[in-house]
Design a protein around this motif. Structure first.
Motif, short mmCIF file in Angstrom:
data_model
loop_
_atom_site.label_atom_id
_atom_site.label_comp_id
_atom_site.label_asym_id
_atom_site.label_seq_id
_atom_site.Cartn_x
_atom_site.Cartn_y
_atom_site.Cartn_z
N LEU A 179 9.66 -21.09 -11.84
CA LEU A 179 10.93 -20.68 -11.25
C LEU A 179 10.84 -19.23 -10.79
CD1 LEU A 179 13.80 -21.77 -10.66
CD2 LEU A 179 14.53 -20.74 -12.80
N THR A 180 9.96 -18.47 -11.40
CA THR A 180 9.66 -17.13 -10.94
C THR A 180 8.43 -17.18 -10.03
OG1 THR A 180 8.47 -16.83 -13.03
CG2 THR A 180 10.67 -15.91 -12.89
N MET A 181 8.15 -16.09 -9.34
CA MET A 181 7.02 -16.09 -8.42
C MET A 181 5.70 -16.41 -9.11
SD MET A 181 8.10 -15.61 -5.35
CE MET A 181 6.55 -15.25 -4.54
N ARG A 182 5.58 -16.04 -10.36
CA ARG A 182 4.32 -16.20 -11.08
C ARG A 182 4.60 -16.44 -12.55
NH1 ARG A 182 -1.03 -14.48 -10.08
NH2 ARG A 182 -2.19 -13.67 -11.88
N VAL A 183 3.93 -17.42 -13.13
CA VAL A 183 4.03 -17.70 -14.57
C VAL A 183 2.62 -17.62 -15.14
CG1 VAL A 183 4.79 -19.30 -16.36
CG2 VAL A 183 6.02 -19.20 -14.18
N THR A 184 2.44 -16.81 -16.15
CA THR A 184 1.10 -16.59 -16.71
C THR A 184 1.02 -17.06 -18.16
OG1 THR A 184 1.61 -14.35 -17.49
CG2 THR A 184 0.83 -14.58 -15.22
N GLY A 185 -0.23 -17.20 -18.61
CA GLY A 185 -0.47 -17.57 -20.00
C GLY A 185 0.01 -18.95 -20.36
N ALA A 202 -3.44 -20.54 -18.37
CA ALA A 202 -3.44 -20.77 -16.92
C ALA A 202 -2.33 -19.97 -16.24
CB ALA A 202 -3.27 -22.25 -16.61
N VAL A 203 -2.45 -19.87 -14.92
CA VAL A 203 -1.45 -19.17 -14.10
C VAL A 203 -0.94 -20.13 -13.05
CG1 VAL A 203 -1.05 -17.29 -12.46
CG2 VAL A 203 -2.55 -16.93 -14.45
N LEU A 204 0.37 -20.17 -12.88
CA LEU A 204 1.00 -20.94 -11.81
C LEU A 204 1.79 -19.99 -10.92
CD1 LEU A 204 2.43 -24.25 -13.38
CD2 LEU A 204 0.68 -24.04 -11.61
N ASN A 205 1.49 -20.02 -9.64
CA ASN A 205 2.26 -19.26 -8.65
C ASN A 205 3.22 -20.21 -7.95
OD1 ASN A 205 0.96 -16.62 -8.89
ND2 ASN A 205 -0.86 -17.67 -8.08
N SER A 248 1.16 -26.98 -6.90
CA SER A 248 1.53 -28.27 -7.50
C SER A 248 0.61 -28.66 -8.65
CB SER A 248 1.50 -29.36 -6.42
OG SER A 248 0.21 -29.47 -5.84
N LEU A 249 -0.13 -27.70 -9.19
CA LEU A 249 -1.05 -27.99 -10.29
C LEU A 249 -0.36 -28.63 -11.48
CD1 LEU A 249 -3.86 -27.65 -11.66
CD2 LEU A 249 -3.09 -25.36 -12.38
N LEU A 285 9.35 -21.08 -16.49
CA LEU A 285 8.72 -22.33 -16.11
C LEU A 285 9.68 -23.50 -16.27
CD1 LEU A 285 5.82 -23.36 -15.27
CD2 LEU A 285 5.48 -23.87 -17.71
N LEU A 286 9.94 -24.20 -15.16
CA LEU A 286 10.74 -25.41 -15.22
C LEU A 286 9.92 -26.54 -15.82
CD1 LEU A 286 12.50 -25.34 -11.74
CD2 LEU A 286 13.69 -25.38 -13.95
N VAL A 287 10.51 -27.26 -16.76
CA VAL A 287 9.86 -28.39 -17.41
C VAL A 287 10.69 -29.63 -17.06
CG1 VAL A 287 9.12 -29.40 -19.59
CG2 VAL A 287 9.02 -26.92 -19.26
N ILE A 288 10.10 -30.51 -16.25
CA ILE A 288 10.83 -31.67 -15.75
C ILE A 288 10.21 -32.93 -16.33
CG2 ILE A 288 11.62 -32.91 -13.71
CD1 ILE A 288 11.27 -30.30 -12.14
N GLN A 289 10.92 -33.57 -17.23
CA GLN A 289 10.50 -34.87 -17.77
C GLN A 289 11.16 -35.94 -16.91
OE1 GLN A 289 10.67 -34.85 -22.30
NE2 GLN A 289 11.86 -33.01 -21.81
#
Length: 212
Positions: free
Chosen positions: A158-164, A177-180, A184-185, A205-209
């Motif tokens: 949800l933010t530009m970058r999520v780390t760790g 890991a890092v998600l920008n 779609s990783l 980080l959005l968590v969508i079940q």
């Protein structure tokens, strides 16, 4: 303090929503969501919004079925009806907020409602959006999931970058890991064990079940 507040908004609702409504300590109807509650025999603690999605007769039913009604001008207001309801819920410092009817044909409203989860996260209040096929939550630290009827679990920044980002108990684990935003990783993972843990160092980080 209310243990669980449920908000019914004006998006997609149906009989699937009834068990969540029955299991709450404080009930809020936002605009047409208040009509859904009234038509299904519930008495919301408060109904609020501009009520521009209901007829005069339907508004009368909402008024008769609600413990309290707060009207607002449909033009001279800064927030959607759902955000007004969410802000009211947060002001009560609940143990949890469940938002129903927050998704549907209006993608702009759906995305705006997902962003509301950030306000709850910053306050330290667990919150989730639930519809017929999805359970959407937000984390910036640690979240444990269990097998609960959902097949896929997707992670979107949800933010530009999520780390760790570290996943344990998943079919496709990640370690630091890092998600920008725009990647779609994190789409369509699944639990490999009865429970799984999501760890985040920085970012939201959005968590969508979900189920198909």
């Amino acid at each position: 303090m209310h243990k669980r507040i449920v908000i019914c908004s004006g998006g997609e609702l149906g009989r699937w929503a009834l068990p969540y409504i029955e299991n709450c300590s404080y009930l809020i109807g936002a605009d047409k969501g208040a009509l859904f509650l009234a038509e299904h025999g519930f008495r919301p603690d408060i109904a609020l919004g501009d009520f521009d999605s209901v007829t005069a007769g339907q508004l009368a039913l909402i008024r008769n079925s609600s413990r309290k009604v707060e009207d607002c001008d449909p033009i001279d207001k800064n927030y959607t009806d759902t955000e007004l309801a969410f802000r009211h819920a947060l002001s009560l410092n609940p143990g949890e907020i469940v938002l129903l009817g927050a998704t549907g044909t209006r993608l702009d409203h759906t995305l705006a409602n997902m962003h509301l989860l950030a306000a709850a996260l910053q306050q330290g209040t667990p919150a989730a959006i639930i519809d017929r096929h999805n359970h959407i939550s937000l984390t910036d630290s640690r979240l444990t999931l269990s097998r609960s009827g959902y097949r896929q679990i997707s992670l979107l920044p949800l933010t530009m970058r999520v780390t760790g980002i570290t996943l344990t108990g998943f079919q496709y684990p990640l370690h630091n890991a890092v998600l920008n935003i725009g990647q779609s990783l994190g789409i369509s993972n699944v639990l490999a064990e009865e429970t799984g843990t999501i760890q985040v160092s920085e970012g939201m980080l959005l968590v969508i079940q979900s189920n198909d």
